[in-house]
Each structure stands twice: as structure tokens, then as C-alpha cells.
Write an enzyme that holds these catalytic residues in place. Structure first.
Site, PDB file in Angstrom:
ATOM      1  N   THR A  27      -8.715 -15.841   2.739  1.00  0.00           N
ATOM      2  CA  THR A  27      -7.261 -15.999   2.920  1.00  0.00           C
ATOM      3  C   THR A  27      -6.566 -14.636   2.939  1.00  0.00           C
ATOM      4  O   THR A  27      -5.809 -14.314   2.027  1.00  0.00           O
ATOM      5  CB  THR A  27      -6.682 -16.864   1.783  1.00  0.00           C
ATOM      6  OG1 THR A  27      -7.112 -16.299   0.518  1.00  0.00           O
ATOM      7  CG2 THR A  27      -7.163 -18.296   1.866  1.00  0.00           C
ATOM      8  N   PRO A  71      -6.702   6.979  -5.306  1.00  0.00           N
ATOM      9  CA  PRO A  71      -8.095   6.521  -5.331  1.00  0.00           C
ATOM     10  C   PRO A  71      -8.602   6.181  -3.937  1.00  0.00           C
ATOM     11  O   PRO A  71      -7.870   5.614  -3.110  1.00  0.00           O
ATOM     12  CB  PRO A  71      -8.038   5.267  -6.212  1.00  0.00           C
ATOM     13  CG  PRO A  71      -6.810   5.450  -7.046  1.00  0.00           C
ATOM     14  CD  PRO A  71      -5.830   6.172  -6.178  1.00  0.00           C
ATOM     15  N   HIS A 128      -5.796  -6.448  -3.026  1.00  0.00           N
ATOM     16  CA  HIS A 128      -6.654  -6.549  -1.841  1.00  0.00           C
ATOM     17  C   HIS A 128      -6.956  -8.002  -1.476  1.00  0.00           C
ATOM     18  O   HIS A 128      -7.801  -8.256  -0.613  1.00  0.00           O
ATOM     19  CB  HIS A 128      -7.952  -5.769  -2.065  1.00  0.00           C
ATOM     20  CG  HIS A 128      -7.768  -4.298  -1.964  1.00  0.00           C
ATOM     21  ND1 HIS A 128      -8.765  -3.387  -2.238  1.00  0.00           N
ATOM     22  CD2 HIS A 128      -6.685  -3.557  -1.621  1.00  0.00           C
ATOM     23  CE1 HIS A 128      -8.310  -2.157  -2.063  1.00  0.00           C
ATOM     24  NE2 HIS A 128      -7.045  -2.243  -1.697  1.00  0.00           N
ATOM     25  N   ASN A 150      -3.441   8.595   3.943  1.00  0.00           N
ATOM     26  CA  ASN A 150      -2.317   8.030   4.694  1.00  0.00           C
ATOM     27  C   ASN A 150      -2.411   8.203   6.206  1.00  0.00           C
ATOM     28  O   ASN A 150      -1.899   7.370   6.960  1.00  0.00           O
ATOM     29  CB  ASN A 150      -1.002   8.669   4.223  1.00  0.00           C
ATOM     30  CG  ASN A 150      -0.688   8.387   2.777  1.00  0.00           C
ATOM     31  OD1 ASN A 150      -0.956   7.302   2.270  1.00  0.00           O
ATOM     32  ND2 ASN A 150      -0.125   9.368   2.081  1.00  0.00           N
ATOM     33  N   HIS A 208       0.702   4.118  -2.895  1.00  0.00           N
ATOM     34  CA  HIS A 208       0.448   5.518  -2.554  1.00  0.00           C
ATOM     35  C   HIS A 208       1.628   6.410  -2.940  1.00  0.00           C
ATOM     36  O   HIS A 208       1.441   7.580  -3.269  1.00  0.00           O
ATOM     37  CB  HIS A 208       0.146   5.651  -1.061  1.00  0.00           C
ATOM     38  CG  HIS A 208      -1.233   5.195  -0.706  1.00  0.00           C
ATOM     39  ND1 HIS A 208      -1.884   5.623   0.434  1.00  0.00           N
ATOM     40  CD2 HIS A 208      -2.096   4.361  -1.335  1.00  0.00           C
ATOM     41  CE1 HIS A 208      -3.092   5.064   0.487  1.00  0.00           C
ATOM     42  NE2 HIS A 208      -3.231   4.285  -0.573  1.00  0.00           N
ATOM     43  N   ASP A 209       2.828   5.859  -2.906  1.00  0.00           N
ATOM     44  CA  ASP A 209       3.992   6.621  -3.328  1.00  0.00           C
ATOM     45  C   ASP A 209       3.948   6.882  -4.832  1.00  0.00           C
ATOM     46  O   ASP A 209       4.085   8.023  -5.289  1.00  0.00           O
ATOM     47  CB  ASP A 209       5.277   5.868  -2.972  1.00  0.00           C
ATOM     48  CG  ASP A 209       6.531   6.635  -3.352  1.00  0.00           C
ATOM     49  OD1 ASP A 209       6.567   7.860  -3.104  1.00  0.00           O
ATOM     50  OD2 ASP A 209       7.460   6.031  -3.902  1.00  0.00           O
ATOM     51  N   ASP A 248      -3.423 -14.801  -3.158  1.00  0.00           N
ATOM     52  CA  ASP A 248      -4.016 -15.721  -4.118  1.00  0.00           C
ATOM     53  C   ASP A 248      -5.109 -14.994  -4.890  1.00  0.00           C
ATOM     54  O   ASP A 248      -5.183 -13.761  -4.854  1.00  0.00           O
ATOM     55  CB  ASP A 248      -4.557 -16.972  -3.412  1.00  0.00           C
ATOM     56  CG  ASP A 248      -5.581 -16.629  -2.325  1.00  0.00           C
ATOM     57  OD1 ASP A 248      -6.170 -15.515  -2.374  1.00  0.00           O
ATOM     58  OD2 ASP A 248      -5.810 -17.465  -1.440  1.00  0.00           O
ATOM     59  N   ARG A 250       0.833  -1.207   0.000  1.00  0.00           N
ATOM     60  CA  ARG A 250       0.000   0.000   0.000  1.00  0.00           C
ATOM     61  C   ARG A 250       0.868   1.257   0.000  1.00  0.00           C
ATOM     62  O   ARG A 250       0.570   2.237  -0.690  1.00  0.00           O
ATOM     63  CB  ARG A 250      -0.925  -0.011   1.226  1.00  0.00           C
ATOM     64  CG  ARG A 250      -1.938   1.140   1.269  1.00  0.00           C
ATOM     65  CD  ARG A 250      -2.963   0.885   2.363  1.00  0.00           C
ATOM     66  NE  ARG A 250      -3.987   1.927   2.385  1.00  0.00           N
ATOM     67  CZ  ARG A 250      -3.968   2.978   3.205  1.00  0.00           C
ATOM     68  NH1 ARG A 250      -2.981   3.140   4.069  1.00  0.00           N
ATOM     69  NH2 ARG A 250      -4.942   3.864   3.168  1.00  0.00           N
TER      70      ARG A 250
END
Length: 319
Positions: A241, A163, A193, A94, A66-67, A246, A62
Site C-alpha cells: 500500500t 541518514p 516509508h 537531495n 531533510h530540512d 498504514d 521527506r
């Protein structure tokens, strides 16, 4: 005359070298001679970090996302605020949610001990992201290297260009397009995600107010996310999971169990993203392959190279 010609030739050579340096491209073996132990150091530290907390792999990913979405992959997200400098850590996307900075600090310290002032924080973050995903069962890829670190940051850009969890598909598509990324890139990168957690404040509206959600799933998530209060209570982004990289994220979308509005919009009707969601839900190898390729593409957004930027001694502060 001869002196003038010699000066002109020398000047031309310097200008040419400067241009080559300024327009340098990222390459996989950038540190082959200056820091050959770099990738081993990063991987060993990420192994320790993942063993300590599996969630940190998602947190580092993340951070990288974001960077890169704010003025390119330049480690600006790592900069602390000071009395005379405003960074991106306290921007809306952030503040109180970005994490993993200490892991990058530790890696940077080890890298500096082995190769002083040679490796950028931006490249360390890119490598740590790759290794975190691979260690959680995801794909690996060759990371193009040679980024340098920003001397600036933009809290306003972080607020407007990253976003958000309530974004609709049109907004997401435009924000990714603005970074040179396609709808297909959006669909596969959203698969990140499949690991990690998110706070109640980011999915409360979805579980209480949206119709396109499995009722049992909504009821389950309401247990830890009341209508008021508990804003920072966590829930897994992947219902099955959350610590394994996956393709279950896509099965969740098909089952109307996408936790964030910005996830479920990928499977709301028709379109190329719907077709891809179906493909990835049944073909984990295709997802892994395409995710790795999209991450390389993401990592090449507006890097600082050549003589631009700097190699920070401490990732939190400009030299």
C-alpha cells in the site's frame, strides 16, 4: 542620577524583552491573530496536491525530514542556489530526488495573499507535512508553530548529517541521537516509508547482494532495477500500500521485504527496535499514535524563533 536610573530600567526592560523573544517557544496558536486562516489554506492546497499525485505526500514528508536534520527545522532545504549562495538542494541526499518544492511555493503564495509577511516557510512545510500524511490515511497532530526561516544553508551538513539508504543500525542510531532522537524514534519515524517510492540506485545493492531478503521480492524488484543503468527507475517502499499511510511497512520488514538496507536493519536480530517492529506490525493504532508524537519531537529540532532568522517572502530566496 534619576536620568541614569530611568535609562538603566529602560535598558533592562529591553534586554528582558529581547531575551524572551530570542528564547521564544513554539506554540500551537502562534498565528491565531496574525493569520487565522493559515491551517485552512495549507490543508486545501494539500488536498489539491494529493488529488493530483498521491506520492507528493511522501515527498513533502521527506523534504521536512531533510530540512530538520540540517541545522534544525528552518526551511533551509527550500533555498535555491544563486550566483553568491550555495543551498542544500544539490547535496547528495537531495540532488535530483528531493521534490515537492512547487507545492510549498503555491501554498506560500496563497498564505502571503491572506497574511502578508506573517508566516514562515518553515511553519508552512511543517503543516503541509502533517496534512499530507493525514490525507493519505495517517494520523494528524497539533503542529507547534512559531518557526522562522534561515538566512543560511549548509550543503556540507546535508551531505554528512542526513541518514543514507545504505546506513547500518549503529550509524542510524548515532545520527538520530545527535539530533536528540532515540532508537525508538528512529524505529517509528522510519515507518514514514510506508508511503512513497525510491530510486533503483538506492536499493540495487540490497536486491543483488544481500542475503537477508525474500528471494521472490528481490526477483520482482530486479525487473525494474538492472545491475547497471536505470538508476532513477522507481519502486514503492511499501510493497502493498505505497499510497496509504498504514503499518504495512513493518510487515514488510518481518517478511524480509524492506527495500532499503537502512529499513531492513531495524529487523536484523534482537533489540528494542525489533520488539517495536513486531508491535507496530500488528497494532496500527500504536504506530499512528507514536508516529504523531515522534513527528512533533522531530519538528522541534533547533527551530529559529523570536528575532532569529526571518520570514521569507519567497521560500526559495533570502529576503
Amino acid at each position: 542620577m534619576a536620568t541614569f536610573i530611568k535609562f538603566f530600567v529602560t535598558l533592562s526592560i529591553l534586554v528582558s524583552l529581547l531575551a524572551c523573544s530570542t528564547n521564544a517557544q513554539l506554540i500551537s496558536n502562534f498565528y491565531g491573530k496574525t493569520c487565522p486562516s493559515l491551517e485552512t489554506i495549507v490543508r486545501n492546497e494539500m488536498i489539491k496536491a494529493i488529488r493530483n499525485e498521491a506520492r507528493i505526500g511522501a515527498s513533502i514528508l521527506r523534504l521536512f525530514f531533510h530540512d530538520c536534520f540540517v541545522n534544525g527545522c528552518d526551511a533551509s532545504v527550500l533555498l535555491d542556489d544563486t550566483g553568491t549562495f550555495v543551498g542544500e538542494k544539490n547535496a547528495g541526499p537531495n540532488k535530483n530526488s528531493a521534490r515537492g518544492f512547487e507545492v510549498i511555493d503555491t501554498i506560500k503564495t496563497k498564505v502571503e495573499a491572506a497574511c502578508k509577511s506573517k508566516v514562515s516557510c518553515a511553519d508552512i512545510l511543517a503543516l503541509a507535512t502533517r496534512d499530507g500524511i493525514a490525507l493519505l490515511g495517517g494520523p494528524s497532530w497539533t503542529v507547534p508553530l512559531g518557526r522562522r526561516d534561515a538566512r543560511t544553508a549548509s550543503q556540507s551538513a546535508a551531505n554528512s548529517q542526513i541518514p543514507g539508504p545504505s546506513s547500518d543500525l549503529a550509524t542510524l542510531t548515532k545520527m538520530f541521537k545527535d539530533k536528540g532522537l532515540t532508537l525508538n524514534d528512529l524505529t517509528v519515524l522510519s515507518g514514514a516509508h510506508t508511503i512513497g517510492q525510491t530510486e533503483c540506485q538506492f536499493f540495487r545493492t540490497r536486491i543483488y547482494n544481500e542475503a537477508n531478503i525474500d528471494t521472490n521480492f528481490a526477483t520482482l524488484r530486479k525487473r525494474n532495477c538492472p545491475t547497471s543503468g536505470g538508476d532513477t527507475n522507481l519502486a514503492p517502499l511499501d510493497s502493498v500500500t505505497p499510497t496509504k499511510f498504514d503499518n504495512n511497512y513493518y510487515n514488510d520488514l518481518i517478511a524480509k521485504k524492506g527495500l532499503l538496507h537502512s529499513d531492513q536493519v531495524l529487523f536484523n536480530g534482537v533489540g528494542s527496535q525489533v520488539s517495536l517492529v513486531k508491535t507496530y506490525s500488528t497494532n496500527g493504532n500504536a504506530f499512528a499514535r507514536d508516529f504523531a508524537a515522534a513527528m512533533v519531537k522531530l519538528s522541534k529540532i533547533s527551530p529559529l524563533t523570536g528575532i532569529k532568522g526571518e520570514i521569507r517572502k519567497n521560500c526559495r530566496f533570502i529576503n
